[in-house]
Design a protein around this motif. Structure first.
Motif, PDB file in Angstrom:
ATOM      1  N   GLU A 207      -4.359   7.401  19.286  1.00 34.71           N
ATOM      2  CA  GLU A 207      -5.614   7.179  18.577  1.00 34.71           C
ATOM      3  C   GLU A 207      -5.807   5.736  18.101  1.00 34.71           C
ATOM      4  OE1 GLU A 207      -6.052  10.021  15.417  1.00 34.71           O
ATOM      5  OE2 GLU A 207      -5.625  11.715  16.753  1.00 34.71           O
ATOM      6  N   PHE A 208      -4.732   4.960  18.061  1.00 32.59           N
ATOM      7  CA  PHE A 208      -4.804   3.597  17.566  1.00 32.59           C
ATOM      8  C   PHE A 208      -4.490   2.567  18.645  1.00 32.59           C
ATOM      9  CE2 PHE A 208      -3.976   6.372  13.982  1.00 32.59           C
ATOM     10  CZ  PHE A 208      -5.013   6.015  13.131  1.00 32.59           C
TER      11      PHE A 208
ATOM     12  N   GLU B 167       2.268  11.141   7.592  1.00 39.33           N
ATOM     13  CA  GLU B 167       2.505  12.014   8.742  1.00 39.33           C
ATOM     14  C   GLU B 167       1.269  12.115   9.632  1.00 39.33           C
ATOM     15  OE1 GLU B 167       4.033  15.596   6.929  1.00 39.33           O
ATOM     16  OE2 GLU B 167       6.064  14.798   6.895  1.00 39.33           O
ATOM     17  N   ALA B 168       0.085  12.149   9.048  1.00 38.92           N
ATOM     18  CA  ALA B 168      -1.151  12.181   9.832  1.00 38.92           C
ATOM     19  C   ALA B 168      -1.313  10.885  10.627  1.00 38.92           C
ATOM     20  CB  ALA B 168      -2.356  12.407   8.918  1.00 38.92           C
ATOM     21  N   PHE B 169      -1.001   9.765  10.016  1.00 36.80           N
ATOM     22  CA  PHE B 169      -1.090   8.478  10.706  1.00 36.80           C
ATOM     23  C   PHE B 169      -0.107   8.423  11.874  1.00 36.80           C
ATOM     24  CE2 PHE B 169       0.524   4.101  11.173  1.00 36.80           C
ATOM     25  CZ  PHE B 169      -0.626   3.512  11.667  1.00 36.80           C
ATOM     26  N   VAL B 170       1.128   8.801  11.645  1.00 34.60           N
ATOM     27  CA  VAL B 170       2.141   8.770  12.704  1.00 34.60           C
ATOM     28  C   VAL B 170       1.731   9.671  13.866  1.00 34.60           C
ATOM     29  CG1 VAL B 170       4.540   9.366  13.275  1.00 34.60           C
ATOM     30  CG2 VAL B 170       4.031   8.064  11.196  1.00 34.60           C
TER      31      VAL B 170
ATOM     32  N   ILE C  26       0.857  -1.180   0.000  1.00 31.10           N
ATOM     33  CA  ILE C  26       0.000   0.000   0.000  1.00 31.10           C
ATOM     34  C   ILE C  26       0.896   1.234   0.000  1.00 31.10           C
ATOM     35  CG2 ILE C  26      -1.800   1.256   1.224  1.00 31.10           C
ATOM     36  CD1 ILE C  26      -2.529  -1.439   2.560  1.00 31.10           C
ATOM     37  N   LEU C  27       0.558   2.204  -0.837  1.00 27.28           N
ATOM     38  CA  LEU C  27       1.321   3.447  -0.915  1.00 27.28           C
ATOM     39  C   LEU C  27       0.547   4.587  -0.276  1.00 27.28           C
ATOM     40  CD1 LEU C  27       2.639   3.313  -4.587  1.00 27.28           C
ATOM     41  CD2 LEU C  27       3.825   2.639  -2.489  1.00 27.28           C
ATOM     42  N   TYR C  28       1.254   5.394   0.502  1.00 27.56           N
ATOM     43  CA  TYR C  28       0.672   6.572   1.140  1.00 27.56           C
ATOM     44  C   TYR C  28       1.482   7.800   0.770  1.00 27.56           C
ATOM     45  CZ  TYR C  28      -1.891   3.258   3.969  1.00 27.56           C
ATOM     46  OH  TYR C  28      -2.722   2.230   4.372  1.00 27.56           O
ATOM     47  N   THR C  29       0.801   8.923   0.666  1.00 26.89           N
ATOM     48  CA  THR C  29       1.516  10.180   0.431  1.00 26.89           C
ATOM     49  C   THR C  29       2.197  10.583   1.731  1.00 26.89           C
ATOM     50  OG1 THR C  29      -0.324  11.584   1.134  1.00 26.89           O
ATOM     51  CG2 THR C  29      -0.251  10.952  -1.216  1.00 26.89           C
ATOM     52  N   ARG C  30       3.089  11.532   1.632  1.00 26.94           N
ATOM     53  CA  ARG C  30       3.774  12.024   2.826  1.00 26.94           C
ATOM     54  C   ARG C  30       2.769  12.583   3.839  1.00 26.94           C
ATOM     55  NH1 ARG C  30       9.101  15.747   3.102  1.00 26.94           N
ATOM     56  NH2 ARG C  30       9.132  16.025   5.358  1.00 26.94           N
ATOM     57  N   ALA C  31       1.791  13.347   3.370  1.00 29.31           N
ATOM     58  CA  ALA C  31       0.786  13.933   4.262  1.00 29.31           C
ATOM     59  C   ALA C  31      -0.035  12.850   4.955  1.00 29.31           C
ATOM     60  CB  ALA C  31      -0.124  14.875   3.481  1.00 29.31           C
ATOM     61  N   GLU C  32      -0.425  11.810   4.231  1.00 27.84           N
ATOM     62  CA  GLU C  32      -1.187  10.715   4.825  1.00 27.84           C
ATOM     63  C   GLU C  32      -0.368  10.001   5.896  1.00 27.84           C
ATOM     64  OE1 GLU C  32      -3.941   9.413   0.998  1.00 27.84           O
ATOM     65  OE2 GLU C  32      -1.896   8.633   1.158  1.00 27.84           O
TER      66      GLU C  32
END
Length: 74
Positions: free
Chosen positions: A69-70, A59-62, A51-57
């Motif tokens: 939150e997880f 960073e939001a997850f981290v 799965i590929l994520y953008t940098r913004a995605e």
């Protein structure tokens, strides 16, 4: 889901908490093509989907992880 092109290098990282490779774990790493994307895959199935994520995605997850939150099981 998406898989990076075979010619794109990924600098894979795995958690030090993966219990010497015995636990099922997640690997993640930046694509080496300058696209500022992060690839994520299952460590026990490295040839399966990625799965590929953008940098913004990413960073939001981290940030969400750091904020708890997880913490589904804690």
């Amino acid at each position: 889901m998406s898989t990076p092109h075979a010619s794109v290098d990924v600098a894979w990282h795995i958690s030090t908490y993966s219990a010497n490779g015995e636990a099922q774990c997640v690997e993640a790493g930046p694509l080496g093509d300058g696209s500022e994307q992060v690839a994520v895959r299952h460590s026990k199935r490295p040839d399966a989907e990625t799965i590929l994520y953008t940098r913004a995605e990413w960073e939001a997850f981290v940030k969400g992880v750091k904020d708890g939150e997880f913490d589904f099981f804690g």
